[in-house]
Design an enzyme around this catalytic site. Structure first.
Site, PDB file in Angstrom:
ATOM      1  CG  LEU A  41      -2.139  -0.863   1.292  1.00 47.64           C
ATOM      2  CD1 LEU A  41      -2.928  -0.567   2.566  1.00 47.64           C
ATOM      3  CD2 LEU A  41      -3.025  -0.717   0.070  1.00 47.64           C
ATOM      4  CG  ASP A  42       0.779   3.994  -3.158  1.00 53.42           C
ATOM      5  OD1 ASP A  42       1.694   3.206  -3.455  1.00 53.42           O
ATOM      6  OD2 ASP A  42      -0.078   4.388  -3.963  1.00 53.42           O
ATOM      7  CB  ALA A  43       3.468   6.478   2.414  1.00 56.15           C
ATOM      8  CB  THR A  45      -3.113   3.926   0.211  1.00 61.31           C
ATOM      9  OG1 THR A  45      -2.831   4.563  -1.034  1.00 61.31           O
ATOM     10  CG2 THR A  45      -4.365   3.095   0.065  1.00 61.31           C
ATOM     11  NE  ARG A 143      -1.675   7.824  -5.782  1.00 62.16           N
ATOM     12  CZ  ARG A 143      -0.442   8.045  -5.333  1.00 62.16           C
ATOM     13  NH1 ARG A 143       0.267   7.049  -4.805  1.00 62.16           N
ATOM     14  NH2 ARG A 143       0.088   9.247  -5.435  1.00 62.16           N
TER      15      ARG A 143
END
Length: 211
Positions: A41-43, A45, A143
């Site tokens: 997961l992105d930071a 998100t 995204r």
């Protein structure tokens, strides 16, 4: 271990983040074990992540992700009102990062990527709430696909309107939230093979006007 990751919290040590990462926190909590993330997961998100407490079970879970056997459901609020109630994107995503670690659509050399979307609500402020199901697991996939389609994610400081890219990837605690939330996960338990399903709390940005 299935957990709810807050934001802005990076998963792995990188750049100026070393100890203050989810990996660092879990190593402390589960010492002497070293939990391993089986997906990303992105930071910025929020939402559900799966971590394995041993290398053995990490391998079993990795295979499920690679074979597309893990069901992932995200909630995402976007700028604009998509015309269709349901739509999808299969644009290939570049394998290598660009500035700020961003990805782009690469029709020639990109990796196969597939995301389906369903409109849940259209708001008077010009934004929409969508359900997103990534059927592949490329970096920044949801995204990038929404940015490519012309409906970038609200609060995204990188993938902007009109196919523009921002100049910073890092959100502070005072910035508006990135409106992308890993809401539900379903997979086969690596020990029992029983299908297990997890759902986390809804984010505050799913209703009402955004800041």
């Amino acid at each position: 271990v299935v957990l709810h990751k807050p934001a802005p919290l990076p998963v792995h040590p990188s750049g100026r983040f070393n100890r203050n990462t989810l990996q660092g926190i879990l190593k402390t909590v589960y010492h002497p074990q070293k939990p391993r993330p089986v997906h990303r997961l992105d930071a910025n998100t929020t939402g559900l992540m799966i971590w394995a407490r041993t290398r053995h079970f990490a391998g079993h879970l990795h295979l499920q992700f690679e074979r597309g056997e893990v069901e992932k459901i995200y909630l995402v609020r976007v700028q604009g009102h998509p015309e269709s109630e349901k739509f999808s994107c299969t644009a290939p995503i570049s394998p290598d990062p660009r500035d700020l670690g961003t990805r782009s659509i690469d029709p020639l050399n990109g990796l196969t990527a597939h995301t389906t979307f369903c409109v849940l609500q259209r708001f008077a402020d010009g934004t929409s709430l969508l359900e997103a199901r990534p059927l592949t697991g490329r970096t920044n996939q949801i995204r990038v696909h929404l940015w490519h389609l012309g409906w970038p994610v609200c609060g995204d400081q990188v993938y902007l309107l009109d196919q523009q890219l921002g100049t910073t990837q890092t959100l502070s605690l005072r910035d508006p939230a990135l409106c992308l939330h890993a809401w539900q996960l379903a997979f086969s338990h690596p020990r029992t093979q029983a299908r297990v399903h997890f759902k986390t709390d809804l984010p505050i940005w799913i209703t009402g006007d955004l800041p």
